[in-house]
Every structure is written in C-alpha cells, then in structure tokens.
Write a protein that holds these residues in place. Structure first.
Motif, PDB file in Angstrom:
ATOM      1  N   LYS A  78      17.817  36.856  -6.826  1.00 31.54           N
ATOM      2  CA  LYS A  78      18.341  35.778  -5.982  1.00 31.54           C
ATOM      3  C   LYS A  78      18.390  34.456  -6.750  1.00 31.54           C
ATOM      4  O   LYS A  78      19.343  33.692  -6.629  1.00 31.54           O
ATOM      5  CB  LYS A  78      17.495  35.629  -4.728  1.00 31.54           C
ATOM      6  CG  LYS A  78      17.657  36.766  -3.744  1.00 31.54           C
ATOM      7  CD  LYS A  78      16.781  36.564  -2.521  1.00 31.54           C
ATOM      8  CE  LYS A  78      16.949  37.677  -1.529  1.00 31.54           C
ATOM      9  NZ  LYS A  78      18.295  37.776  -0.965  1.00 31.54           N
TER      10      LYS A  78
ATOM     11  N   GLU B 106      24.541  38.641  -6.395  1.00 27.33           N
ATOM     12  CA  GLU B 106      23.303  39.414  -6.295  1.00 27.33           C
ATOM     13  C   GLU B 106      23.592  40.912  -6.403  1.00 27.33           C
ATOM     14  O   GLU B 106      22.888  41.635  -7.116  1.00 27.33           O
ATOM     15  CB  GLU B 106      22.592  39.128  -4.971  1.00 27.33           C
ATOM     16  CG  GLU B 106      21.959  37.775  -4.884  1.00 27.33           C
ATOM     17  CD  GLU B 106      21.365  37.494  -3.515  1.00 27.33           C
ATOM     18  OE1 GLU B 106      21.106  38.447  -2.740  1.00 27.33           O
ATOM     19  OE2 GLU B 106      21.150  36.307  -3.210  1.00 27.33           O
ATOM     20  N   GLN B 107      24.610  41.377  -5.701  1.00 25.62           N
ATOM     21  CA  GLN B 107      24.960  42.802  -5.737  1.00 25.62           C
ATOM     22  C   GLN B 107      25.348  43.233  -7.150  1.00 25.62           C
ATOM     23  O   GLN B 107      24.957  44.307  -7.605  1.00 25.62           O
ATOM     24  CB  GLN B 107      26.093  43.088  -4.747  1.00 25.62           C
ATOM     25  CG  GLN B 107      26.490  44.539  -4.652  1.00 25.62           C
ATOM     26  CD  GLN B 107      25.412  45.420  -4.037  1.00 25.62           C
ATOM     27  OE1 GLN B 107      24.428  44.937  -3.476  1.00 25.62           O
ATOM     28  NE2 GLN B 107      25.573  46.708  -4.155  1.00 25.62           N
TER      29      GLN B 107
ATOM     30  N   ASN C 133      25.785  36.458  -2.307  1.00 21.09           N
ATOM     31  CA  ASN C 133      25.527  37.883  -2.079  1.00 21.09           C
ATOM     32  C   ASN C 133      26.353  38.779  -3.004  1.00 21.09           C
ATOM     33  O   ASN C 133      25.891  39.848  -3.405  1.00 21.09           O
ATOM     34  CB  ASN C 133      25.734  38.246  -0.610  1.00 21.09           C
ATOM     35  CG  ASN C 133      27.154  38.053  -0.135  1.00 21.09           C
ATOM     36  OD1 ASN C 133      27.870  37.168  -0.598  1.00 21.09           O
ATOM     37  ND2 ASN C 133      27.572  38.861   0.809  1.00 21.09           N
TER      38      ASN C 133
END
Length: 130
Positions: free
Chosen positions: A27, A91-92, A88
């Motif tokens: 993160k 992060e993925q 997000n």
C-alpha cells in the motif's frame, strides 16, 4: 515500435508481494507511485513506500519512475498506465504482477501498413510541433 508491431512482444511485471514483504508495504509503495503522478494516496504515507521504491523499483523504472523503454518498463510518472493509475490498480499490479501480449502483425499487415502504423504510434509519444 516497428519491431513490436511486426513481431509482437510479451511484457512482464513480476509480482512484488514477496520482495515487498507485507500488505502495508504494498500500500505504501502504491501510494508513493500515486503521489509521484501528482495524485493523492488513499492512505497516509510514512516514507516506507518511497524507500522501498528506491530500493526495488528503480532497477527497472528508474530513480524518478520515468521508465526504461529498452526494458519495456513504463513511465510511472506521466501518461496512461495499462492497468490503471488508481491506488487499488497499482496495489494489484504489485501483488500479482502482470503479463501482456502484443500479437505479431507481420502476417496481417503489409510492410507499408506497418511503416505507417509505426509512424502513427511514434507520433503519439512526440509533443506536437517537434
């Protein structure tokens, strides 16, 4: 560009979850990338993301995150990102990695068409008037 259009290419971003160590660090690194792009991260940044980016990510993306075209490492600071620029999405990518394939077009396009397409794609990366 011509070589990629003609012969295709496979792009790979390895998963970084083991190297980065834990979810909080993922993160933080993703937040740092969002911040480098001029955005605001969804989480408070502590400096961990910047430090890990400098230790791990600069090998391919460079110290400023501007990428390395010869390696196929994209510019993380400017322009679009294939899988998205939101926290997000990044992060993925860090967790799972990515693999993309550009198919070869040598049997689908003539040499002239490949030449024109090469020029067009190149023009997208060059500021108008240069």
């Amino acid at each position: 560009i011509r070589k990629t259009i003609t012969n295709g290419r496979v792009g790979v971003m390895p998963a970084m979850n083991v190297i980065l160590g834990n979810e909080e660090t993922i993160k933080q690194v993703a937040g740092y990338v969002v911040q480098m792009r001029g955005g605001k991260s969804d989480i408070p940044l502590t400096g961990v993301g910047e430090n890990k980016f400098k230790m791990v990510c600069t090998a391919c993306h460079g110290a400023g995150g501007r990428g390395n075209q010869a390696m196929g490492a994209p510019n993380l600071v400017q322009g679009s990102m294939l899988y998205g620029t939101k926290q997000n999405n990044i992060e993925q990518t860090l967790r799972m990695g990515r693999k993309s394939t550009m198919p070869a077009h040598k049997s689908l396009l003539s040499a002239e068409q490949i030449h024109l397409l090469t020029a067009f794609v190149y023009s997208l990366s060059t500021p108008a008037g240069n």
